[in-house]
Enzyme design. Structure first.
Site, PDB file in Angstrom:
ATOM      1  N   LYS A  66     -32.645 -10.625  -0.420  1.00  0.00           N
ATOM      2  CA  LYS A  66     -32.769 -11.354  -1.692  1.00  0.00           C
ATOM      3  C   LYS A  66     -31.531 -11.238  -2.593  1.00  0.00           C
ATOM      4  O   LYS A  66     -31.569 -11.588  -3.773  1.00  0.00           O
ATOM      5  CB  LYS A  66     -34.017 -10.949  -2.497  1.00  0.00           C
ATOM      6  CG  LYS A  66     -35.319 -11.035  -1.762  1.00  0.00           C
ATOM      7  CD  LYS A  66     -35.461 -12.283  -0.941  1.00  0.00           C
ATOM      8  CE  LYS A  66     -35.569 -13.550  -1.739  1.00  0.00           C
ATOM      9  NZ  LYS A  66     -35.524 -14.746  -0.844  1.00  0.00           N
ATOM     10  N   GLY A  67     -30.428 -10.778  -2.001  1.00  0.00           N
ATOM     11  CA  GLY A  67     -29.203 -10.651  -2.797  1.00  0.00           C
ATOM     12  C   GLY A  67     -28.454 -11.970  -2.931  1.00  0.00           C
ATOM     13  O   GLY A  67     -27.561 -12.105  -3.770  1.00  0.00           O
ATOM     14  N   GLY A  68     -28.801 -12.929  -2.043  1.00  0.00           N
ATOM     15  CA  GLY A  68     -28.044 -14.187  -1.997  1.00  0.00           C
ATOM     16  C   GLY A  68     -27.341 -14.303  -0.652  1.00  0.00           C
ATOM     17  O   GLY A  68     -26.316 -14.987  -0.519  1.00  0.00           O
ATOM     18  N   THR A  69     -27.899 -13.642   0.369  1.00  0.00           N
ATOM     19  CA  THR A  69     -27.245 -13.582   1.689  1.00  0.00           C
ATOM     20  C   THR A  69     -27.133 -14.961   2.329  1.00  0.00           C
ATOM     21  O   THR A  69     -26.127 -15.285   2.962  1.00  0.00           O
ATOM     22  CB  THR A  69     -28.009 -12.629   2.632  1.00  0.00           C
ATOM     23  OG1 THR A  69     -29.386 -13.031   2.691  1.00  0.00           O
ATOM     24  CG2 THR A  69     -27.938 -11.187   2.141  1.00  0.00           C
ATOM     25  N   TYR A 257     -26.071 -24.161  -7.565  1.00  0.00           N
ATOM     26  CA  TYR A 257     -24.990 -24.897  -6.913  1.00  0.00           C
ATOM     27  C   TYR A 257     -25.406 -25.280  -5.495  1.00  0.00           C
ATOM     28  O   TYR A 257     -26.107 -24.523  -4.812  1.00  0.00           O
ATOM     29  CB  TYR A 257     -23.711 -24.056  -6.856  1.00  0.00           C
ATOM     30  CG  TYR A 257     -22.940 -24.123  -8.148  1.00  0.00           C
ATOM     31  CD1 TYR A 257     -22.098 -25.199  -8.410  1.00  0.00           C
ATOM     32  CD2 TYR A 257     -23.089 -23.139  -9.120  1.00  0.00           C
ATOM     33  CE1 TYR A 257     -21.406 -25.293  -9.610  1.00  0.00           C
ATOM     34  CE2 TYR A 257     -22.405 -23.212 -10.323  1.00  0.00           C
ATOM     35  CZ  TYR A 257     -21.568 -24.295 -10.564  1.00  0.00           C
ATOM     36  OH  TYR A 257     -20.891 -24.389 -11.747  1.00  0.00           O
ATOM     37  N   LYS A 272     -35.198 -20.822  -1.431  1.00  0.00           N
ATOM     38  CA  LYS A 272     -34.125 -20.115  -2.145  1.00  0.00           C
ATOM     39  C   LYS A 272     -34.023 -20.663  -3.550  1.00  0.00           C
ATOM     40  O   LYS A 272     -33.807 -21.865  -3.726  1.00  0.00           O
ATOM     41  CB  LYS A 272     -32.785 -20.318  -1.415  1.00  0.00           C
ATOM     42  CG  LYS A 272     -32.791 -19.917   0.030  1.00  0.00           C
ATOM     43  CD  LYS A 272     -33.013 -18.425   0.193  1.00  0.00           C
ATOM     44  CE  LYS A 272     -33.108 -18.050   1.651  1.00  0.00           C
ATOM     45  NZ  LYS A 272     -33.402 -16.626   1.841  1.00  0.00           N
ATOM     46  N   GLY A 273     -34.168 -19.772  -4.525  1.00  0.00           N
ATOM     47  CA  GLY A 273     -34.072 -20.196  -5.910  1.00  0.00           C
ATOM     48  C   GLY A 273     -35.390 -20.673  -6.474  1.00  0.00           C
ATOM     49  O   GLY A 273     -35.431 -21.595  -7.285  1.00  0.00           O
ATOM     50  N   ARG A 274     -36.485 -20.030  -6.054  1.00  0.00           N
ATOM     51  CA  ARG A 274     -37.799 -20.408  -6.587  1.00  0.00           C
ATOM     52  C   ARG A 274     -38.022 -19.750  -7.939  1.00  0.00           C
ATOM     53  O   ARG A 274     -37.443 -18.690  -8.228  1.00  0.00           O
ATOM     54  CB  ARG A 274     -38.905 -19.940  -5.629  1.00  0.00           C
ATOM     55  CG  ARG A 274     -39.002 -20.800  -4.407  1.00  0.00           C
ATOM     56  CD  ARG A 274     -40.116 -20.361  -3.515  1.00  0.00           C
ATOM     57  NE  ARG A 274     -39.842 -19.090  -2.904  1.00  0.00           N
ATOM     58  CZ  ARG A 274     -40.300 -18.736  -1.701  1.00  0.00           C
ATOM     59  NH1 ARG A 274     -41.051 -19.543  -1.007  1.00  0.00           N
ATOM     60  NH2 ARG A 274     -40.014 -17.574  -1.194  1.00  0.00           N
ATOM     61  N   HIS A 276     -39.371 -17.419 -10.708  1.00  0.00           N
ATOM     62  CA  HIS A 276     -39.958 -16.075 -10.685  1.00  0.00           C
ATOM     63  C   HIS A 276     -41.105 -16.001 -11.688  1.00  0.00           C
ATOM     64  O   HIS A 276     -41.111 -16.751 -12.664  1.00  0.00           O
ATOM     65  CB  HIS A 276     -38.908 -15.030 -11.073  1.00  0.00           C
ATOM     66  CG  HIS A 276     -37.840 -14.845 -10.032  1.00  0.00           C
ATOM     67  ND1 HIS A 276     -36.799 -13.973 -10.193  1.00  0.00           N
ATOM     68  CD2 HIS A 276     -37.659 -15.420  -8.818  1.00  0.00           C
ATOM     69  CE1 HIS A 276     -36.026 -14.011  -9.115  1.00  0.00           C
ATOM     70  NE2 HIS A 276     -36.521 -14.887  -8.280  1.00  0.00           N
TER      71      HIS A 276
HETATM   72  P1  A3P Z   1     -34.514 -16.326  -5.675  1.00  0.00           P
HETATM   73  O1  A3P Z   1     -35.149 -17.262  -4.696  1.00  0.00           O
HETATM   74  O2  A3P Z   1     -35.356 -15.184  -6.019  1.00  0.00           O
HETATM   75  O3  A3P Z   1     -33.951 -17.013  -6.887  1.00  0.00           O
HETATM   76  P2  A3P Z   1     -31.412 -14.295   0.169  1.00  0.00           P
HETATM   77  O4  A3P Z   1     -30.772 -15.485   0.811  1.00  0.00           O
HETATM   78  O5  A3P Z   1     -30.651 -13.035   0.424  1.00  0.00           O
HETATM   79  O6  A3P Z   1     -32.857 -14.201   0.496  1.00  0.00           O
HETATM   80  O7  A3P Z   1     -31.309 -14.480  -1.389  1.00  0.00           O
HETATM   81  C1  A3P Z   1     -32.030 -15.472  -2.045  1.00  0.00           C
HETATM   82  C2  A3P Z   1     -31.451 -15.640  -3.420  1.00  0.00           C
HETATM   83  O8  A3P Z   1     -30.196 -16.310  -3.347  1.00  0.00           O
HETATM   84  C3  A3P Z   1     -32.284 -16.516  -4.321  1.00  0.00           C
HETATM   85  O9  A3P Z   1     -33.242 -15.706  -4.942  1.00  0.00           O
HETATM   86  C4  A3P Z   1     -31.256 -17.110  -5.287  1.00  0.00           C
HETATM   87  O10 A3P Z   1     -31.325 -16.565  -6.578  1.00  0.00           O
HETATM   88  C5  A3P Z   1     -29.920 -16.726  -4.677  1.00  0.00           C
HETATM   89  N1  A3P Z   1     -28.935 -17.795  -4.613  1.00  0.00           N
HETATM   90  C6  A3P Z   1     -27.611 -17.624  -4.816  1.00  0.00           C
HETATM   91  N2  A3P Z   1     -26.980 -18.781  -4.766  1.00  0.00           N
HETATM   92  C7  A3P Z   1     -27.905 -19.741  -4.504  1.00  0.00           C
HETATM   93  C8  A3P Z   1     -27.826 -21.145  -4.337  1.00  0.00           C
HETATM   94  N3  A3P Z   1     -26.662 -21.785  -4.436  1.00  0.00           N
HETATM   95  N4  A3P Z   1     -28.981 -21.812  -4.093  1.00  0.00           N
HETATM   96  C9  A3P Z   1     -30.160 -21.152  -4.013  1.00  0.00           C
HETATM   97  N5  A3P Z   1     -30.287 -19.813  -4.162  1.00  0.00           N
HETATM   98  C10 A3P Z   1     -29.173 -19.111  -4.407  1.00  0.00           C
END
Ligand code: A3P
EC number: 2.8.2.-
Length: 309
Positions: A66-69, A257, A272-274, A276
């Protein structure tokens, strides 16, 4: 409550949607039938393009969950000298995969040319007790990427992912506060909290790897302004600067982005980016104060401070 209602709505509207990240099976299936829309689709093909071969990764994104991998991997995939493994491989953290051996691991990598770096990402490696030693045994001079974000935010994000997974598989869910607080005190045994103890996990990596082998990407910055973070990675990997501001555009609907590359535009998967849940302030304060000392220790370990609570 509003969060529960929103989730129920999302569940109804997304029943056809793909499962989230840990739906590795889905990604594997997609890669096998060539459904990937990015550059890796080409290299994941079963037919080897002339002059290419499958390489063991020279770089691994080890976490954190969940770091943004996924964003980091997809954004690095823009670079012409980078190819990425489409699936989370879980080679070094899952015994049942590790016993299959290095040739099995290599077979999951995309085809690449000699001037390209292969990258895989498995966020579970960072917190895995076995991964550091196993990766070190494979290549002691490997370059590692670690993307971190505010530990409390990461806990909420981790909870949110599990929450949606449970809703989607019709399992009962609990409020964030009911998991995080037990008998009036912070439930420090909660796995999501344990995963955010960056100093504890980092210690294991630094026993085996030099600090200059591990580049830390600021996940909070990657969300707000991806390019500078990616340029730092290009430098760390000794690659020419090829990722440009024109490779990104802000999508108002998603609130993040998205990527413009090879004449196509794409955002990350809807998981990704739901949104919270809104968390009780007192609980947030308890989390901030629990992580404060761990964060300070982490900053000392890596000689770098982050803008975390
Ligand atoms: P949330 O969904 O909690 O916002 P991972 O890929 O490690 O699971 O990390 C998911 C997180 O990537 C998302 O957490 C989101 O905040 C972050 N993120 C960073 N850049 C993003 C992007 N361009 N689009 C969507 N999510 C992004």
């Amino acid at each position: 409550m509003a969060f529960l209602l929103v989730s129920a709505y999302l569940l109804l509207t997304h029943t056809q949607g793909a499962p989230v990240e840990n739906g590795a099976l889905l990604e594997t299936l997609k890669s096998q039938v060539g459904l990937f829309s990015n550059k890796s689709e080409h290299y994941s093909a079963q037919v080897r393009p002339p002059g290419t071969s499958r390489q063991i990764p020279q770089t691994i994104i080890i976490g954190v969950r969940k770091g943004g991998t996924r964003a980091l991997l997809e954004m690095l995939d823009i670079h012409p000298n980078i190819v990425v493994a489409a699936t989370e491989v879980h080679f070094f953290d899952w015994d049942e995969n590790y016993v299959k051996g290095i040739d099995w691991y290599r077979s999951l990598m995309p085809f690449s040319y000699g001037n390209q770096i292969t990258i895989e990402k498995t966020p579970g490696y960072f917190t895995s007790p076995q991964a550091p030693e196993r990766i070190h045994d494979m290549n002691s001079s490997i370059k590692l990427l670690l993307i971190l974000r505010d530990p409390t935010e990461r806990v909420v994000s981790d909870y949110t992912q599990v929450y949606y997974n449970r809703v989607e598989s019709h399992k009962p869910v609990q409020l964030f506060e009911d998991i995080v607080i037990k008998n009036g005190a912070l439930n420090t045994k909660y796995k999501a909290i344990q995963r955010s103890l960056y100093d504890v996990h980092m210690e294991k990596w630094l026993k085996l790897f030099n600090l200059d082998q591990i580049h830390i990407v600021d996940g909070n910055t990657l969300i707000k302004d991806p390019l500078p973070e990616l340029q730092k990675v290009e430098k760390f990997l000794n690659l020419p600067s090829r990722i440009m501001s024109s490779n990104f555009y802000f999508n108002q609907t998603k609130g993040f982005y998205c990527i413009r590359s090879d004449g196509r535009e794409r955002c990350l998967h809807e998981s990704k980016g739901r949104p919270h849940p809104v968390v009780n302030n007192t609980v947030l304060e308890q989390l901030y104060s629990y992580f404060r000392e761990h964060n300070a220790k982490f900053y000392r370990m890596v000689n770098h401070s982050f803008d975390w609570h």
